[in-house]
Design a protein around this motif. Structure first.
Motif, short mmCIF file in Angstrom:
data_model
loop_
_atom_site.label_atom_id
_atom_site.label_comp_id
_atom_site.label_asym_id
_atom_site.label_seq_id
_atom_site.Cartn_x
_atom_site.Cartn_y
_atom_site.Cartn_z
N THR A 91 0.84 -1.20 0.00
CA THR A 91 0.00 0.00 0.00
C THR A 91 0.87 1.25 0.00
O THR A 91 1.75 1.42 0.84
N ALA A 92 0.64 2.11 -1.00
CA ALA A 92 1.46 3.31 -1.16
C ALA A 92 0.94 4.11 -2.35
O ALA A 92 0.12 3.61 -3.14
N VAL A 93 1.45 5.31 -2.48
CA VAL A 93 1.28 6.08 -3.71
C VAL A 93 2.43 5.71 -4.63
O VAL A 93 3.61 5.83 -4.25
N TYR A 94 2.10 5.26 -5.82
CA TYR A 94 3.08 4.83 -6.80
C TYR A 94 3.26 5.93 -7.85
O TYR A 94 2.28 6.38 -8.46
N SER A 95 4.52 6.32 -8.05
CA SER A 95 4.83 7.37 -9.02
C SER A 95 5.81 6.86 -10.05
O SER A 95 6.71 6.08 -9.72
N CYS A 96 5.62 7.32 -11.28
CA CYS A 96 6.63 7.00 -12.29
C CYS A 96 7.55 8.21 -12.46
O CYS A 96 7.19 9.34 -12.10
N ALA A 97 8.72 7.95 -12.99
CA ALA A 97 9.73 8.99 -13.15
C ALA A 97 10.52 8.72 -14.43
O ALA A 97 10.65 7.57 -14.86
N ALA A 98 11.04 9.80 -15.00
CA ALA A 98 11.78 9.70 -16.26
C ALA A 98 13.17 10.30 -16.10
O ALA A 98 13.32 11.39 -15.54
N ALA A 99 14.16 9.59 -16.63
CA ALA A 99 15.55 10.05 -16.59
C ALA A 99 16.04 10.23 -18.01
O ALA A 99 16.23 9.25 -18.74
N ARG A 100 16.24 11.48 -18.42
CA ARG A 100 16.62 11.74 -19.80
C ARG A 100 18.06 11.32 -20.04
O ARG A 100 18.97 11.72 -19.30
N TYR A 101 18.24 10.52 -21.07
CA TYR A 101 19.55 10.01 -21.46
C TYR A 101 20.22 9.24 -20.33
O TYR A 101 21.43 8.99 -20.37
N GLY A 102 19.46 8.90 -19.33
CA GLY A 102 20.04 8.19 -18.20
C GLY A 102 19.86 6.70 -18.32
O GLY A 102 19.16 6.21 -19.21
N SER A 103 20.47 6.00 -17.42
CA SER A 103 20.29 4.56 -17.34
C SER A 103 19.23 4.26 -16.31
O SER A 103 18.91 5.10 -15.47
N ALA A 104 18.68 3.08 -16.38
CA ALA A 104 17.69 2.67 -15.40
C ALA A 104 18.35 2.63 -14.04
O ALA A 104 19.33 1.92 -13.84
N SER A 105 17.84 3.43 -13.13
CA SER A 105 18.53 3.63 -11.85
C SER A 105 17.58 3.44 -10.68
O SER A 105 16.38 3.67 -10.79
N ARG A 106 18.15 3.02 -9.55
CA ARG A 106 17.39 2.89 -8.31
C ARG A 106 17.35 4.20 -7.53
O ARG A 106 16.62 4.31 -6.55
N GLY A 107 18.13 5.16 -7.96
CA GLY A 107 18.26 6.39 -7.20
C GLY A 107 17.24 7.46 -7.57
O GLY A 107 17.06 7.78 -8.75
N VAL A 108 16.61 8.00 -6.56
CA VAL A 108 15.60 9.06 -6.77
C VAL A 108 16.19 10.23 -7.54
O VAL A 108 15.55 10.79 -8.44
N TYR A 109 17.42 10.59 -7.24
CA TYR A 109 18.01 11.80 -7.81
C TYR A 109 18.50 11.60 -9.24
O TYR A 109 18.98 12.54 -9.87
#
Length: 124
Positions: A91-109
């Motif tokens: 149970t949580a709010v699920y958000s998607c995020a996009a990293a331009r030219y980035g690699s798939a990362s576990r880091g929020v930043y």
């Protein structure tokens, strides 16, 4: 500027399934690695899953690995999160995020753009 809109959240019983979607607009979707994160009440945002721009690489948090699948359709500018065998602790709010030219990362930043989120509630 990329806009991300999540959908597919809701109330589900433990053991059930949901598929979350995140539709992107305003950019070239295939330029972005995509991630899903979640935030439960009173807790910090945490990584759930990420996928590379091509879809060839995917990564999962240990808490959802084996129960969830991230995928993307670059023709539809959409990333998905299929969640099975849901537990109350999901149970949580699920958000998607996009990293331009980035690699798939576990880091929020690592991510440049975020959606508003969709609430998933799993009842016991």
């Amino acid at each position: 500027q990329v806009q991300l809109v999540e959908s597919g959240g809701g109330l589900v019983q433990a053991g059930g399934s949901l598929r979350l979607s995140c539709a992107a607009s305003g950019g070239t979707f295939s330029d972005y690695a995509m991630g899903w994160f979640r935030q439960a009440p009173g807790k910090e945002r945490e990584f759930v899953a990420a996928i590379s721009w091509s879809g060839r690489s995917a990564y999962y948090a240990g808490s959802v690995k084996g129960r969830s699948t991230i995928s993307r359709d670059n023709a539809k500018n959409t990333v998905y999160l299929q969640m099975n065998s849901l537990k109350p602790e999901d149970t949580a709010v699920y958000s998607c995020a996009a990293a331009r030219y980035g690699s798939a990362s576990r880091g929020v930043y690592s991510y440049d753009y975020w959606g508003q989120g969709t609430l998933v509630t799993v009842s016991s």
